[in-house]
Design a protein around this motif. Sequence first.
Motif, mmCIF file in Angstrom:
data_model
loop_
_atom_site.group_PDB
_atom_site.id
_atom_site.type_symbol
_atom_site.label_atom_id
_atom_site.label_comp_id
_atom_site.label_asym_id
_atom_site.label_seq_id
_atom_site.Cartn_x
_atom_site.Cartn_y
_atom_site.Cartn_z
ATOM 1 N N ALA A 2 2.834 2.599 2.306
ATOM 2 C CA ALA A 2 2.445 3.324 3.521
ATOM 3 C C ALA A 2 3.275 4.583 3.718
ATOM 4 N N SER B 123 -6.340 10.192 -2.449
ATOM 5 C CA SER B 123 -5.695 9.403 -1.405
ATOM 6 C C SER B 123 -4.227 9.781 -1.324
ATOM 7 N N ALA B 124 -3.810 10.250 -0.155
ATOM 8 C CA ALA B 124 -2.401 10.591 0.036
ATOM 9 C C ALA B 124 -1.618 9.371 0.473
ATOM 10 N N GLU B 125 -2.155 8.646 1.472
ATOM 11 C CA GLU B 125 -1.409 7.485 1.956
ATOM 12 C C GLU B 125 -2.255 6.248 2.191
ATOM 13 N N HIS B 126 -3.561 6.349 2.266
ATOM 14 C CA HIS B 126 -4.382 5.181 2.597
ATOM 15 C C HIS B 126 -4.652 4.253 1.415
ATOM 16 N N GLY B 127 -4.467 4.753 0.204
ATOM 17 C CA GLY B 127 -4.786 3.947 -0.971
ATOM 18 C C GLY B 127 -6.233 4.139 -1.406
ATOM 19 N N ILE B 128 -6.652 3.343 -2.383
ATOM 20 C CA ILE B 128 -7.995 3.465 -2.972
ATOM 21 C C ILE B 128 -8.923 2.363 -2.474
ATOM 22 N N THR C 130 0.820 -1.218 0.000
ATOM 23 C CA THR C 130 0.000 0.000 0.000
ATOM 24 C C THR C 130 0.855 1.268 0.000
ATOM 25 N N LYS D 72 3.214 12.846 -1.231
ATOM 26 C CA LYS D 72 2.353 11.693 -0.941
ATOM 27 C C LYS D 72 1.200 11.674 -1.919
ATOM 28 N N ASN D 73 1.068 10.590 -2.639
ATOM 29 C CA ASN D 73 -0.078 10.419 -3.519
ATOM 30 C C ASN D 73 -0.260 8.933 -3.771
ATOM 31 N N ASN D 74 -1.202 8.324 -3.082
ATOM 32 C CA ASN D 74 -1.491 6.903 -3.273
ATOM 33 C C ASN D 74 -2.829 6.708 -3.963
ATOM 34 N N SER D 75 -3.113 7.570 -4.939
ATOM 35 C CA SER D 75 -4.355 7.442 -5.685
ATOM 36 C C SER D 75 -4.139 6.468 -6.841
ATOM 37 N N ALA D 76 -4.101 5.195 -6.498
ATOM 38 C CA ALA D 76 -3.910 4.082 -7.439
ATOM 39 C C ALA D 76 -2.490 4.050 -8.010
#
Lengths: 463, 463
Positions: free
Chosen positions: A145, A416-421, A143, B181-185
């Motif tokens: 993190a 989503s910055a760090e949590h994911g989709i 993910t 930080k960018n965890n958008s997929a």
Amino acid sequence: MSKILELLVDAVGANVVISGDEMDRATSYWDATPTQAVALARPKTTEQVSKILAICNEHGHPVITQGGLTNCVHSAEAQKEEIILSLERMNEIESIDITGGTATVGAGVILQTLQEACLEQDMLFPLDLGARGSCTVGGNVATNAGGINVLRYGMARQLVLGLEAVMADGTVLSSMNQMLKNNSAYDLKQLFIGTEGTLGVITRINVRIFPKPTTTNAAMLALQDFDSVTKLLNRAQRDLAGNLSAFEVMWGDHYRAVTVEGANRSPMSRDYNYYIMMETEGGDTANDEAGFMSLLESCFEEEIIIDAVIPKSESERIALWDIRENFEAILEPKPIFLYDVSLPIIEMDNYINTVEQQLKDKWTDCEFYVLGHIADGNLHFFIRPNDKADKTAEQLHYDSDEIVYGELQKVNGAVSAEHGIGMEKRAWLKYSRSEEEIKLMKLLKRTLDTNNILNRGRVLGDL
Amino acid sequence: MSKILELLVDAVGANVVISGDEMDRATSYWDATPTQAVALARPKTTEQVSKILAICNEHGHPVITQGGLTNCVHSAEAQKEEIILSLERMNEIESIDITGGTATVGAGVILQTLQEACLEQDMLFPLDLGARGSCTVGGNVATNAGGINVLRYGMARQLVLGLEAVMADGTVLSSMNQMLKNNSAYDLKQLFIGTEGTLGVITRINVRIFPKPTTTNAAMLALQDFDSVTKLLNRAQRDLAGNLSAFEVMWGDHYRAVTVEGANRSPMSRDYNYYIMMETEGGDTANDEAGFMSLLESCFEEEIIIDAVIPKSESERIALWDIRENFEAILEPKPIFLYDVSLPIIEMDNYINTVEQQLKDKWTDCEFYVLGHIADGNLHFFIRPNDKADKTAEQLHYDSDEIVYGELQKVNGAVSAEHGIGMEKRAWLKYSRSEEEIKLMKLLKRTLDTNNILNRGRVLGDL
């Protein structure tokens, strides 16, 4: 016993694959109801993971990979038709190399276990987040993190040197690089970092570790406007250079909400507009404190900072951090919605003000609590609509999302910055990513997981 | 005029696409002969890049993307049947955001131009390497360039927040993220970083920039054994923490070869076994020097360091760096072969000794000069066989490669640390990457560039 279950038990044994009431565990950290699933597989080796996936792939049977079950976007929760693949037994710390600054671990190692094993050798694995006691390194990597040390050490992605993954068809892909520099063709590990288990199952990881810092200097600071916040950030990044390790901002309303009677004790006036928990970690016992104090003094003189608390002991430092980390006081009553977004720092002040205005226009008594790792562009906030119209929680959540993500899209922010989709943010992904991007993601997914068995439906939805 | 040339000129104009004698330029930095190619396209916009690729893709016509032409592995040199796509006119620095710590640039911006534009605003773009005056940021990103600041700031990959790329079929993929930080997929930019232009053409980039450090402390140190080298590295990483920015090691033979009469002047005895150029960059003018000196003093007391030169002026500091950077003195006579490998630090001493022994067994008078960014696992070396048997340079190169890469494979090293694979190292890729890995790379290539038009043959060879 279903056909697939029979095949799996035959291949890896009844001690690895269990089903029915034997699967005695909660759905997730957030949902205590017993998990549903066709079966729970707990392999001990990469070879077993490979066999399990090969069988599921052959039968087009969906598999959900699980780590510590603290996922924030409903990604790891099993659906009833899925096989759970839990990496919990692949939890060996294989080696710690102090000279090279690397550690090799199984994907199921608990983050805190690795942190502690490193500390025992005077080394630091810097990834750190609230779920440290339950989340796994494999889940952290899958993910990508973030957490509280990103400013200095980067996201999980930056801490991974190499990994081993099993692909949907059972192929074991070993990319266990140990070097900081390796440009020997494509960096395949990137396919598995931050793709939330949809392109392969991470089984082993080589991570970077660092010498444990010997000095820590911390302060809780009060500021009156956002312009001062960015000024202080820039000054801290310049003067403290590579030692700045945390710069956590709480907006005034958030600070007041977590320092009510019975929650955290406030060590200073509760009437300021911004509170910042700032910390450095260094190696120079003689000089680090002087450098830290001299920055604070000059920022006082320039009226960037208007109040400060310097902890005089480790327990005082921890108490200050608790104000940032412990937000139990604002979690009730429900419904309350937690957000995790990122956006350019220069847009933040306007963005927060606009969202707040829209929330209050919609729900007069709406509560809105903002905090963030702002140097990373990352804001978290809590929204409690306090709706009088008796809408369902789902409906309120959707209305709230629409305001938050609608405004975010205008400033090129990330949903989503760090949590994911996961499952939760799929519908909003298009607010942050273009049609062409999503098309390419789906092409990758179809190419690497032709039968769509891995974490089906998560992240991208229908392919 | 060939059909493809006609189509291209029609689509983007004769001022963008030229051919024949109009293409008045050298093949590369290393090869002064006039370039060969069907045509040279110098688009000014992403839209033009998209049109050019769409046409070439439709006709299955191969395209070679060019930046500053300083590629070390013969990747950028055009073949006669190729269309050259040069990004040289897409050289605008679009913006520099000091608060956010980001800059947006066209792929054709020269590295040094960006460095200087940042310095003018008291900011630092930390990527730095010898070719800074000619290489382009697009080329740096496409090849995941390394250089002398990797220890502190990472490779080019770590400095890229977002990018825009044009895919083989002309699709413009905009992933211009600006946040840490960018965890958008899926993090799609990873497909284009370090893949040497084989999966798409990078046109624009968002990079990270940092406050310019205000203090620099440097020293040239002498040590007697490799164990002391790793001890010093560990101590420096611990005590100097985030401020350590360079730790460049020269083996004694290398040092002596670059400090002969008429080359660099040696400021200390030339008889030591290891020389280290160590440097810190910080923001604390009052305390950084004291911290640096106190580390050196304690390492002297413990006899880790046996001699040292501290520059007393900026010109003395530059003269010390010249010893590390200027190796003209060893480049003649030819043939001499340059290597760029990485391997775990704990294996280095043995590896170098074994390779040296094998080289001398093969060629009695073989010269072998070693230096490296060892904290990154990265060694460079020069091998001059001084062969008496009159073999061709190609044959000698192959024999030399076989020793270097053969031993490297045994310690899980990488055949390319920072230069990439290009044309030169294709045959050796399998020494560092498994069959499964190479198969997956080829699958990605075939999926994203179905007609194999982008930098055909580079990196992976036949698909």
